[in-house]
Scaffold this active site. Structure first.
Site, PDB file in Angstrom:
ATOM      1  N   THR A 130      -3.747   6.715   1.977  1.00  0.00           N
ATOM      2  CA  THR A 130      -3.880   8.133   2.297  1.00  0.00           C
ATOM      3  C   THR A 130      -4.494   8.898   1.126  1.00  0.00           C
ATOM      4  O   THR A 130      -4.034   9.978   0.745  1.00  0.00           O
ATOM      5  CB  THR A 130      -2.528   8.760   2.716  1.00  0.00           C
ATOM      6  N   GLU A 145       0.890  -1.171   0.000  1.00  0.00           N
ATOM      7  CA  GLU A 145       0.000   0.000   0.000  1.00  0.00           C
ATOM      8  C   GLU A 145       0.923   1.215   0.000  1.00  0.00           C
ATOM      9  O   GLU A 145       1.574   1.506   0.996  1.00  0.00           O
ATOM     10  CB  GLU A 145      -0.908   0.008   1.230  1.00  0.00           C
ATOM     11  N   LYS A 148     -11.486  -0.421   6.452  1.00  0.00           N
ATOM     12  CA  LYS A 148     -10.236  -0.307   7.203  1.00  0.00           C
ATOM     13  C   LYS A 148     -10.587   0.124   8.630  1.00  0.00           C
ATOM     14  O   LYS A 148     -11.333   1.085   8.820  1.00  0.00           O
ATOM     15  CB  LYS A 148      -9.356   0.740   6.523  1.00  0.00           C
ATOM     16  N   ARG A 204       1.558  10.186   0.895  1.00  0.00           N
ATOM     17  CA  ARG A 204       2.099  11.130   1.871  1.00  0.00           C
ATOM     18  C   ARG A 204       3.342  11.802   1.325  1.00  0.00           C
ATOM     19  O   ARG A 204       3.935  12.652   1.981  1.00  0.00           O
ATOM     20  CB  ARG A 204       2.443  10.401   3.182  1.00  0.00           C
TER      21      ARG A 204
END
Length: 207
Positions: free
Chosen positions: A69, A41, A129, A45
């Site tokens: 993110t 994943e 999640k 960021r």
């Protein structure tokens, strides 16, 4: 055809990675694949995220690659163009969820309480999640949620070698997201052998 949930369940752990230099993506991917963790994943960021995903996808066509993110529709587009298999968001943003659904891209949004689980279910989502897992009550909280709701979870945030099997023991947990086998400092310093050992240990520790 193997579904995303089946792939996650077979992998059990998804390394959550922030890459600062896209040139590091392929060496890192090689380490993951060769040590039994053919998945990643890549979090948005860093500015290198999209190119890192592209590089991984070209080098490892069979690798399961998610974008993490993801906070808005623009990032969804970047991730899809780069070649991801699924999207992960830290929270539950209905606008982002709808956009992913319009683009036929699986999204696993972050939730950590009953109200958010119900909102996600209302939009047809059944894989979520649990984030941030540790600060949100950990295994005990997740057991409470899974006792009520017919959804699957991917706990992330505070998952470690000490507790990953406690999470995986919960029937509704498909896989856990973690960073301990891909420390940022080792990636920055390109210490691939050390990362390989951590990945190997993480795979070996799974039940």
């Amino acid at each position: 055809m193997t579904t995303l949930n089946e792939k996650l369940q077979s992998l059990k752990v998804i390394p959550v990675i922030a890459i600062k230099d896209a040139n590091d993506a392929v060496p890192l991917g090689k380490v993951l694949v060769e040590n039994g963790m053919p998945c990643a994943e890549i979090t948005f960021r860093t500015p290198a995220a999209a190119q890192s995903i592209k590089n991984l996808r070209e080098a490892f066509p069979e690798m399961l690659i998610g974008a993490g993110t993801v906070l808005n529709s623009e990032t969804v587009d970047l991730a899809i163009d780069a070649g991801v298999d699924f999207i992960v968001s830290p929270g539950f943003n209905p606008t982002t969820v709808k956009y992913c659904q319009q683009r036929n891209m699986p999204i696993i949004p972050g939730v950590n309480n009953p109200s958010l689980v119900e909102q996600a279910m209302e939009m047809g989502l059944t894989t979520l999640k649990f984030f941030p897992a540790g600060p949100s009550g950990g295994v005990a909280m997740l057991k409470s949620l899974t006792a009520v709701y017919p959804v699957s979870f991917m706990p992330t945030g505070g998952v470690s070698p000490a507790n990953i099997n406690d999470y995986l023991d919960i029937n509704a947990v498909l896989a856990c997201g973690g960073t301990w086998m891909v420390p940022a400092d080792l990636i920055d310093n390109r210490e691939w052998a050390k990362i390989g050992e951590l990945v190997k240990e993480a795979v070996a520790a799974l039940k």
